[in-house]
Design a protein around this motif. Structure first.
Motif, PDB file in Angstrom:
ATOM      1  N   LEU A 180      -5.192   5.927   2.533  1.00 46.63           N
ATOM      2  CA  LEU A 180      -5.073   4.509   2.873  1.00 46.63           C
ATOM      3  C   LEU A 180      -6.419   4.016   3.380  1.00 46.63           C
ATOM      4  O   LEU A 180      -7.110   4.726   4.122  1.00 46.63           O
ATOM      5  CB  LEU A 180      -3.997   4.290   3.941  1.00 46.63           C
ATOM      6  N   HIS A 212      -6.991  -5.377  -3.118  1.00 44.59           N
ATOM      7  CA  HIS A 212      -5.848  -5.310  -4.043  1.00 44.59           C
ATOM      8  C   HIS A 212      -6.178  -6.030  -5.347  1.00 44.59           C
ATOM      9  O   HIS A 212      -5.811  -5.556  -6.430  1.00 44.59           O
ATOM     10  CB  HIS A 212      -4.612  -5.927  -3.380  1.00 44.59           C
ATOM     11  N   ALA A 260       0.813  -1.215   0.000  1.00 42.38           N
ATOM     12  CA  ALA A 260       0.000   0.000   0.000  1.00 42.38           C
ATOM     13  C   ALA A 260       0.848   1.268   0.000  1.00 42.38           C
ATOM     14  O   ALA A 260       0.440   2.289  -0.559  1.00 42.38           O
ATOM     15  CB  ALA A 260      -0.935   0.000   1.211  1.00 42.38           C
ATOM     16  N   LYS A 261       2.033   1.204   0.618  1.00 39.39           N
ATOM     17  CA  LYS A 261       2.861   2.415   0.676  1.00 39.39           C
ATOM     18  C   LYS A 261       3.358   2.831  -0.714  1.00 39.39           C
ATOM     19  O   LYS A 261       3.785   3.975  -0.890  1.00 39.39           O
ATOM     20  CB  LYS A 261       4.041   2.199   1.621  1.00 39.39           C
ATOM     21  N   TYR A 305       2.629   7.765   6.232  1.00 41.56           N
ATOM     22  CA  TYR A 305       2.383   7.598   4.804  1.00 41.56           C
ATOM     23  C   TYR A 305       1.210   8.417   4.281  1.00 41.56           C
ATOM     24  O   TYR A 305       1.082   8.598   3.069  1.00 41.56           O
ATOM     25  CB  TYR A 305       2.136   6.113   4.494  1.00 41.56           C
ATOM     26  N   THR A 306       0.342   8.895   5.188  1.00 44.55           N
ATOM     27  CA  THR A 306      -0.837   9.618   4.715  1.00 44.55           C
ATOM     28  C   THR A 306      -1.421  10.488   5.824  1.00 44.55           C
ATOM     29  O   THR A 306      -1.146  10.274   7.011  1.00 44.55           O
ATOM     30  CB  THR A 306      -1.924   8.640   4.228  1.00 44.55           C
ATOM     31  N   THR A 346      -5.173  -0.771  -4.352  1.00 45.47           N
ATOM     32  CA  THR A 346      -3.884  -1.213  -3.801  1.00 45.47           C
ATOM     33  C   THR A 346      -3.440  -0.418  -2.581  1.00 45.47           C
ATOM     34  O   THR A 346      -2.301  -0.561  -2.128  1.00 45.47           O
ATOM     35  CB  THR A 346      -2.798  -1.089  -4.884  1.00 45.47           C
ATOM     36  N   ASN A 347      -4.321   0.408  -2.051  1.00 44.07           N
ATOM     37  CA  ASN A 347      -3.983   1.226  -0.876  1.00 44.07           C
ATOM     38  C   ASN A 347      -4.644   0.705   0.393  1.00 44.07           C
ATOM     39  O   ASN A 347      -4.853   1.456   1.347  1.00 44.07           O
ATOM     40  CB  ASN A 347      -4.387   2.687  -1.108  1.00 44.07           C
ATOM     41  N   SER A 351       1.351   2.669  -3.342  1.00 48.22           N
ATOM     42  CA  SER A 351       0.169   3.055  -4.118  1.00 48.22           C
ATOM     43  C   SER A 351       0.224   4.539  -4.472  1.00 48.22           C
ATOM     44  O   SER A 351       0.774   5.354  -3.736  1.00 48.22           O
ATOM     45  CB  SER A 351      -1.102   2.774  -3.307  1.00 48.22           C
ATOM     46  N   GLU A 360      -2.400   6.313  -4.650  1.00 49.79           N
ATOM     47  CA  GLU A 360      -3.497   6.964  -3.933  1.00 49.79           C
ATOM     48  C   GLU A 360      -2.953   7.715  -2.722  1.00 49.79           C
ATOM     49  O   GLU A 360      -2.016   7.279  -2.061  1.00 49.79           O
ATOM     50  CB  GLU A 360      -4.519   5.920  -3.469  1.00 49.79           C
TER      51      GLU A 360
END
Length: 600
Positions: free
Chosen positions: A257, A270, A249-250, A296-297, A275-276, A252, A254
């Protein structure tokens, strides 16, 4: 590894503690320090302090403290060498190659060995799934709509029915029983000896953010219990510090998350192109998970099951997201139970529409609360608005509180003035609420008076050290009256000795003193000493408090010397008399607080 103090100091000084901790904890500036909710214990009122001037942190609630190195060691469960390497990499500093200490090498080797064994086990499970003995698992996964590509990407496998197959395989590769158990891959008892932790289960390898296999999850085939089983915590696996699927996911594209509950939910998303998606590992979301997400977000969609348990999980997660500085929304999955079922029944396009329409966390909380009240009843409506006001009062800034009050005013057709009054009332700190019955003074016992004196003396020592670390002028004046040996508390005495050494060398750095203690508890104590809760007041009141603290330490030191019979000759007697004279003259001690403090 052993590194020179100069190397350690260079790495530490190149990593600002506020910048590093901000990646884990939402901090707000208050005065000369930053405050946030402590990541080491649960709390609602911020008591976690980070000092940029001292490059130290300290929690006034639980007592955890230290410098940037000790923070990473405690939060990430790093060894000293690992924390130093991470910070060196962050600052672009190349560490010199040194020989490791025997203990550090054993610890590092064990962690590496567990990772290697996990990799071997993952390969074994992967192989079994694709063979004749893995037909049960393969049929299950294909029945869930997973492609070969997705199964390969996530390294899915199968643990056979034998119960000892993995143990036998690893033994055949020369792996010792003790290492197999250290990795959490087997159990043992007197009756059966060593046997596999997982059997007759589809296996989900759990990977960290760096794609290393740190543990496993297993879904039983059939009606066995428990339905899902996870690896126990090991030297490399801590479920409160990792999220399933984060390694994918990291990467992705997008910005958001999606956080869900289970392995299959992540994999199904996924598979469908989302994929996030990530999931907590068989446990409720924690503040550490929230801090990990924050790296990450700043935007998270909570995609928990639509049943009552899922709603409760979302309600628990929302304040954790808020505290970490993450904007959270909540996905509506009805009429389906979970993301996996929704995607299989409704399709990826419908799931995307639901993601776009995800409800804001505060609005979701209101929707859940509404169901607990009959809003047409005046009494219940009033109580509902009280509870809403409590939630609004939890927001950090006035701007946020005003925005949410306006939203509530419109949604429930109620007056802003009335809401503002209730919110203001709940903004009061517990210390501001007075109960007349609590102000009554009660007699203190002799033992209580002694305890208060002891605590007062310890507080005076801590304040002296804090003041010395902040005001060179105070150190210059006070050190003419007291030496490290005058501090009655042994730990304060040691810390004072180190601080005096720094002044004599011309470079004062309290954060470096923390490194002189190896025990984590002592490191926290050292941080606490230099973060004492100081009395507020004017410039002259501050000087008066400083003189009084020095007086208390001098008096205690003189009393201890007399009690121990230190005065044994004429010279020591004269010294004692001179110190008493200086004690009488303490009120004349001049203290230069510097231009920044002289603000009257």
């Amino acid at each position: 590894m052993y590194y020179p103090d100069s190397v350690i100091e260079d790495v530490r000084a190149s990593n600002d503690i506020v910048d590093v901790i901000s990646a884990y904890v939402k901090l707000q500036k208050k005065g000369g320090s930053y405050f946030g909710l402590c990541p080491f214990h649960n709390e609602k009122t911020p008591s976690f302090s980070v000092s940029p001037s001292k490059q130290m942190y300290y929690c006034f609630g639980c007592g955890e403290g230290g410098n940037v190195l000790t923070f990473l060691m405690k939060y990430e469960n790093y060894t000293f060498q690992e924390a130093l390497q991470v910070l060196a990499d962050r600052a672009g500093i190349k560490l010199p190659e040194q020989e490791e200490s025997p203990e550090a090498k054993r610890e590092k080797d064990l962690r590496q060995s567990i990772l290697e064994v996990n990799k071997m086990a993952a390969s074994y499970y992967y192989y079994l799934l694709r063979g004749e003995s893995g037909k049960t698992g393969m049929d299950y996964l294909r029945g869930r709509g997973l492609s070969e590509e997705t199964m390969h990407q996530f390294g899915l496998g199968y643990a056979g029915r034998g119960g000892t197959n993995l143990v036998k395989y690893l033994r055949s590769k020369g792996i010792s029983d003790s290492l197999i158990r250290e990795a959490g891959l087997a159990n043992a008892d007197e009756k059966r000896g060593m046997y596999d932790k997982f059997w007759n289960r589809v296996i989900f390898p759990i990977m960290d953010a760096n794609n290393r296999v740190i543990g496993f999850g297993g879904r039983v085939m059939g009606d066995g219990k428990p339905k899902y089983l996870n690896s126990p915590e090991t030297k490399v696996f801590d479920k409160s510090r990792n999220l399933y699927g984060l390694n994918f996911a990291k990467r992705s594209k997008e910005k958001t998350l999606i956080v869900c509950e289970g392995y299959m939910d992540v994999i199904a998303m996924h598979e469908a192109g989302f994929t996030n998606a990530v999931a907590s590992l068989g446990t409720a979301l924690t503040s550490r998970h929230a801090a990990l997400l924050r790296r990450y977000t700043e935007d998270v969609i909570l995609s928990y099951d639509s049943d009552e348990a899922g709603v409760k999980a979302a309600l628990r997660a929302i304040p954790l997201m808020r505290e970490a500085g993450i904007r959270a929304r909540v996905l509506n999955l009805k009429p389906c139970k979970d993301p996996d079922e929704f995607i299989r029944k409704m399709g990826a396009d419908a799931f995307r529409e639901r993601l776009d329409a995800a409800e804001g966390s505060f609005s979701f909380e209101l929707s859940v609360m509404e169901k607990q009240y009959v809003l047409t009843d005046p009494a219940q409506r009033t109580e509902f608005l009280r509870q809403v006001s409590k939630k609004i009062a939890d927001f950090d800034t006035e701007v946020e509180r005003e925005s949410y009050m306006q939203a509530v005013s419109v949604r429930y057709n109620t007056s802003m003035d009335g809401l503002r009054q209730m919110v203001t009332r709940y903004l009061m700190t517990p210390g501001d609420r007075r109960d007349a019955g609590q102000s009554e003074e009660r007699p203190v016992s002799p033992a209580g008076r002694k305890k208060n004196r002891d605590e007062g003396l310890l507080s005076a020592q801590r304040m002296i050290l804090t003041w010395m670390s902040e005001f060179p002028g105070f150190y210059k004046s006070a050190s003419a009256y007291i030496t490290p040996m005058d501090f009655p508390d042994p730990f304060c005495r040691k810390a004072a000795g180190l601080l005096y050494e720094q002044y004599e060398s011309g470079k004062v750095d309290p954060a470096a003193i923390v490194d002189r203690f190896t025990d984590p508890e002592e490191q926290s104590m050292a941080a606490g000493i230099f973060q004492a809760d100081l009395p507020a007041g004017s410039r002259e009141e501050l000087r008066g408090a400083m003189r009084e603290a020095v007086r208390r330490v001098m008096e205690a030191s003189l009393a201890a010397q007399e009690e121990d019979g230190v005065v044994v000759d004429l010279a020591s007697l004269q010294q004692q008399i001179e110190r008493k004279r200086r004690l009488d003259d303490l009120g004349k001690m001049q203290i230069d607080l510097g231009p920044e403090t002289d603000q009257g």
